[in-house]
Design a protein around this motif. Sequence first.
Motif, PDB file in Angstrom:
ATOM      1  N   LEU A 197      -8.874 -24.896  14.876  1.00  0.00           N
ATOM      2  CA  LEU A 197      -8.399 -23.527  14.957  1.00  0.00           C
ATOM      3  C   LEU A 197      -7.754 -23.225  16.301  1.00  0.00           C
ATOM      4  O   LEU A 197      -8.243 -23.632  17.355  1.00  0.00           O
ATOM      5  CB  LEU A 197      -9.558 -22.551  14.718  1.00  0.00           C
ATOM      6  N   ARG A 198      -6.660 -22.491  16.241  1.00  0.00           N
ATOM      7  CA  ARG A 198      -5.999 -22.010  17.455  1.00  0.00           C
ATOM      8  C   ARG A 198      -6.811 -20.851  18.043  1.00  0.00           C
ATOM      9  O   ARG A 198      -7.746 -20.341  17.394  1.00  0.00           O
ATOM     10  CB  ARG A 198      -4.572 -21.582  17.109  1.00  0.00           C
ATOM     11  N   PRO A 199      -6.472 -20.410  19.265  1.00  0.00           N
ATOM     12  CA  PRO A 199      -7.349 -19.492  19.990  1.00  0.00           C
ATOM     13  C   PRO A 199      -7.831 -18.256  19.241  1.00  0.00           C
ATOM     14  O   PRO A 199      -8.987 -17.895  19.350  1.00  0.00           O
ATOM     15  CB  PRO A 199      -6.513 -19.128  21.225  1.00  0.00           C
ATOM     16  N   LYS A 200      -6.977 -17.574  18.487  1.00  0.00           N
ATOM     17  CA  LYS A 200      -7.447 -16.352  17.808  1.00  0.00           C
ATOM     18  C   LYS A 200      -7.787 -16.571  16.341  1.00  0.00           C
ATOM     19  O   LYS A 200      -8.250 -15.660  15.657  1.00  0.00           O
ATOM     20  CB  LYS A 200      -6.383 -15.244  17.918  1.00  0.00           C
ATOM     21  N   GLU A 201      -7.623 -17.749  15.826  1.00  0.00           N
ATOM     22  CA  GLU A 201      -7.704 -17.940  14.378  1.00  0.00           C
ATOM     23  C   GLU A 201      -9.108 -17.758  13.819  1.00  0.00           C
ATOM     24  O   GLU A 201      -9.268 -17.284  12.686  1.00  0.00           O
ATOM     25  CB  GLU A 201      -7.122 -19.301  14.002  1.00  0.00           C
ATOM     26  N   GLY A 202     -10.136 -18.098  14.569  1.00  0.00           N
ATOM     27  CA  GLY A 202     -11.483 -17.848  14.081  1.00  0.00           C
ATOM     28  C   GLY A 202     -11.726 -16.366  13.894  1.00  0.00           C
ATOM     29  O   GLY A 202     -12.244 -15.911  12.862  1.00  0.00           O
ATOM     30  N   LEU A 203     -11.327 -15.582  14.870  1.00  0.00           N
ATOM     31  CA  LEU A 203     -11.476 -14.133  14.798  1.00  0.00           C
ATOM     32  C   LEU A 203     -10.627 -13.555  13.667  1.00  0.00           C
ATOM     33  O   LEU A 203     -11.070 -12.666  12.938  1.00  0.00           O
ATOM     34  CB  LEU A 203     -11.062 -13.516  16.132  1.00  0.00           C
ATOM     35  N   ALA A 204      -9.419 -14.059  13.494  1.00  0.00           N
ATOM     36  CA  ALA A 204      -8.532 -13.551  12.451  1.00  0.00           C
ATOM     37  C   ALA A 204      -9.113 -13.796  11.059  1.00  0.00           C
ATOM     38  O   ALA A 204      -8.983 -12.956  10.159  1.00  0.00           O
ATOM     39  CB  ALA A 204      -7.156 -14.194  12.568  1.00  0.00           C
ATOM     40  N   ILE A 205      -9.729 -14.944  10.862  1.00  0.00           N
ATOM     41  CA  ILE A 205     -10.323 -15.250   9.555  1.00  0.00           C
ATOM     42  C   ILE A 205     -11.509 -14.337   9.273  1.00  0.00           C
ATOM     43  O   ILE A 205     -11.668 -13.793   8.170  1.00  0.00           O
ATOM     44  CB  ILE A 205     -10.779 -16.721   9.500  1.00  0.00           C
TER      45      ILE A 205
END
Length: 518
Positions: A197-205
């Motif tokens: 995951l890229r830096p914000k992708e965990g939060l975005a999911i």
Amino acid sequence: MHLADIQSARRAVRFDRNRLTIEDIVAIAQGQASAELSPDPDFRAAIARGADFLDRLLREDGNVYGVTTGYGDSCTVTIPPDLVAELPHHLYTYHGCGAGRYFDPAETRAILAARLASLAKGYSGVSVELLLQITRLLDAGLLPLIPAEGSVGASGDLTPLSYLAAVLCGEREVWRNGQIVDAAIALREAGITPLKLRPKEGLAIMNGTAVMTALACLAYDRAEYLVRLATRITALASYALDGNAHHFDEVLFSVKPHAGMQGVAAMLRTDLPTTVWERNGKRLQDRYSIRCAPHVIGVLADALPFFRANIENELNSANDNPLIDGDNERVLHGGHFYGGHIAFAMDGMKNAVANIADLLDRQMALLVDARYNNGLPANLSGSTGPRAAINHGLKALQISASAWTAEALKLTMPASVFSRSTECHNQDKVSMGTIAARDCLRVLELTEQVVAALLVTVRQGAWLRARVTPELALQPHLVQMVEALGIAPIEEDRRLDGEIRALVGKIRGKAWELYAQG
């Protein structure tokens, strides 16, 4: 037919910035449609702009919540640059604390589709590759094993959606052909490379309303069918009770202008024409559970457009935080993860649905009671002669239906009023939307069991009415409906649980065409 042939025969739901419907999500959930990320270059470029902007911001030492800071109340904690890449992994790891039952495959497909819909709006700062990875899971039938309990509905469905994030990266477990399989093994065998995951992708999911919205789509689909099925049951109950069709007169309903209620009355008029039903000696007014059925069912019918608007608006929203405006290169901090609209819709829907369960339960109480059913045998027993003494008809089924109704009514307490302050008082007002949606699905499940019991009851009552009052004519399409139920008349006592379960399955599969939909 091979799996590839079945998949190619399904319609594709395209995910881009265009508006999706409840029916799109339901079709994916039921395996009737596939999820396709739009190949349009402009769309994909718009998605990429957000992720590229974030990358550039990081290179220029930008300060972005959830990217260079901790999460929630930990937003004051600065993440060292060499640890930024690890932050998404920690986010989905420490949220791996769900409990309760697991969402079933249909619910899980709906959840993946709802999350994909939000991310495809292009305001989440994620890569095209992440969106494609979600479609790959759906195509391969690899569905994250997601516990149903653990979300307060703001800051989104964090805990349940952590299971999606983890599976995208090859961690935790998946459903595969009804079996639970280690995600790393399942992805490898499907030829899918786990994401980093890229830096914000965990939060975005994770930081969004996908779970509650997905469940709301499924609930709406079931509630819409319930309106028509409860109306048909009411028609058959009125026939079995030798009721008064003039209670549904067009002029009568024209002066109370609730469109949904009027629609229910109109459907009843197609089933119960007054020219056939007028006879001398009838009770002047039927009891409320028959006479006021359009008014009860009509509440749900009239609320459905409101529910649809709120559910589809949420489905078509970008609902994580922060949002990334790649076109104008802005990071927008807000609270779109708050699921209040879904919570309110689900609390309202479960109330209206439970009232229909109560209506049908009251109809059943009239039908089985020889004091009120206008000449039918007690408990609708079909046995005659000496054996009538040992046969009890639908006595126990009425008890069960009453129990299911009571449980449905108990669950109508609105979940949305039980906000809890959580996470060091950062999440100090939360929606409880996911709990409301789960409650609504449970109320629907119980109500569908009551409906199944009533289908047995009105089938038995119609059979007995034809025997007791043969001059009463039943409309041909109602005769066809009774025959299509596949239930034999009950002359000798028999167990009914298998037939009830089969009927519940048919209800959920919308086995019967009911009225023309305008």
